[in-house]
Write an enzyme that holds these catalytic residues in place. Structure first.
Site, mmCIF file in Angstrom:
data_model
loop_
_atom_site.group_PDB
_atom_site.id
_atom_site.type_symbol
_atom_site.label_atom_id
_atom_site.label_comp_id
_atom_site.label_asym_id
_atom_site.label_seq_id
_atom_site.Cartn_x
_atom_site.Cartn_y
_atom_site.Cartn_z
ATOM 1 N N GLU A 72 0.941 -1.071 0.094
ATOM 2 C CA GLU A 72 -0.030 -0.078 0.121
ATOM 3 C C GLU A 72 0.807 1.181 0.029
ATOM 4 O O GLU A 72 0.440 2.198 0.397
ATOM 5 C CB GLU A 72 -0.891 -0.071 1.057
ATOM 6 N N HIS A 91 -1.845 2.553 8.321
ATOM 7 C CA HIS A 91 -2.888 1.785 7.828
ATOM 8 C C HIS A 91 -2.656 0.271 8.413
ATOM 9 O O HIS A 91 -1.917 -0.225 8.639
ATOM 10 C CB HIS A 91 -2.738 1.499 6.244
ATOM 11 N N HIS A 93 -5.782 -3.175 9.726
ATOM 12 C CA HIS A 93 -7.172 -3.783 9.404
ATOM 13 C C HIS A 93 -7.806 -4.228 10.909
ATOM 14 O O HIS A 93 -7.908 -5.381 11.206
ATOM 15 C CB HIS A 93 -7.220 -5.163 8.851
ATOM 16 N N TYR A 112 -19.453 12.423 20.374
ATOM 17 C CA TYR A 112 -18.698 13.438 19.983
ATOM 18 C C TYR A 112 -17.366 13.451 19.806
ATOM 19 O O TYR A 112 -16.762 14.188 18.993
ATOM 20 C CB TYR A 112 -18.853 14.577 21.109
ATOM 21 N N HIS A 154 -12.114 -3.729 3.784
ATOM 22 C CA HIS A 154 -10.394 -3.732 3.898
ATOM 23 C C HIS A 154 -10.053 -3.079 5.393
ATOM 24 O O HIS A 154 -9.968 -3.976 6.073
ATOM 25 C CB HIS A 154 -9.862 -2.659 2.721
ATOM 26 N N TYR A 207 -8.443 23.625 22.628
ATOM 27 C CA TYR A 207 -7.750 23.042 23.620
ATOM 28 C C TYR A 207 -7.036 21.800 23.332
ATOM 29 O O TYR A 207 -6.120 21.353 23.835
ATOM 30 C CB TYR A 207 -8.966 22.491 24.609
HETATM 31 ZN ZN LIG Z 1 -4.472 -3.476 4.109
#
Ligand SMILES: [Zn+2]
Length: 212
Positions: A72, A91, A93, A112, A154, A207
């Protein structure tokens, strides 16, 4: 100096697995470096990584070092080129983010803390084959004005100012995904309105800058 940065990348990759954000070698981690990035290599257990195994991908998409970068690498490369507001990208999973991503559902403002990713929701990028340029394009689009997004069928991508912050953000988003899934299992969560989320975002900006 580069050696220390490579070592901190390895240590954060190991921490990513230890805290349950990632399993095995499916995720990847990078930091901005010169005109490109330093990134974990493809398919190697993090616990066995040495600083030389970390791959430098330069601004022209050339690889430097004895290993191949994570599949990736395009996502990481394209984000650094497009976004001057980040120096670290994660990245992975994580189970609950991946579960929502398999439903191709964004995370709305049901809590929130969704504002931690920079906006009123955490989008889910459309599906494309792993490692493809199409996937990178989808992710970049879904990250517009955000520091995190899901990737359909993914996983998760997060960006932040440094490795510590990007790991903390990934943990927070996975916690939100877990809570949202729990809500969906018993009913329909109440979503906060735009005015309230604007107030929250303003408070985070006032903040929380030093904490993010
Ligand atoms: Zn991946």
């Amino acid at each position: 100096m580069t050696e220390i940065r490579r070592q901190s990348l390895i240590e954060t990759a190991i921490a990513m697995n230890r805290c349950g954000i990632n399993q095995g070698t499916s995720g990847n981690l990078s930091i901005r470096h010169e005109d490109g990035l330093l990134i974990t290599p493809s398919g190697m257990p993090y616990s066995r990584l040495e600083p030389d195994d970390i791959v430098f991908v330069d601004g022209q998409r050339e690889f430097h070092g004895p290993r191949l970068p994570s599949s990736e690498w395009r996502i990481h490369h394209d984000i650094y080129q497009a976004r001057t507001d980040c120096s670290a990208i994660l990245h992975a999973h994580p189970t609950d983010c991946a579960a929502l991503a398999c439903l191709q559902e964004p995370i709305p403002a049901f809590h929130y803390m969704v504002a931690v990713a920079g906006g009123h929701d955490i989008r889910c990028a459309p599906y494309a084959t792993f490692g493809s340029q199409a996937l990178s394009n989808h992710v970049l689009e879904a990250l517009t004005g955000r520091q995190a997004c899901l990737m359909a069928n993914h996983g998760l991508v997060c960006l932040a100012g440094n490795l510590e912050k990007v790991l903390a953000l990934a943990i927070e988003v996975e916690q939100l995904a877990r809570t949202y899934l729990r809500c969906l299992s018993v009913g329909k969560p109440v979503v906060l309105d735009d005015a309230e989320m604007d107030r929250v975002l303003l408070k985070f900006r006032d903040y929380g800058v030093q904490d993010r």
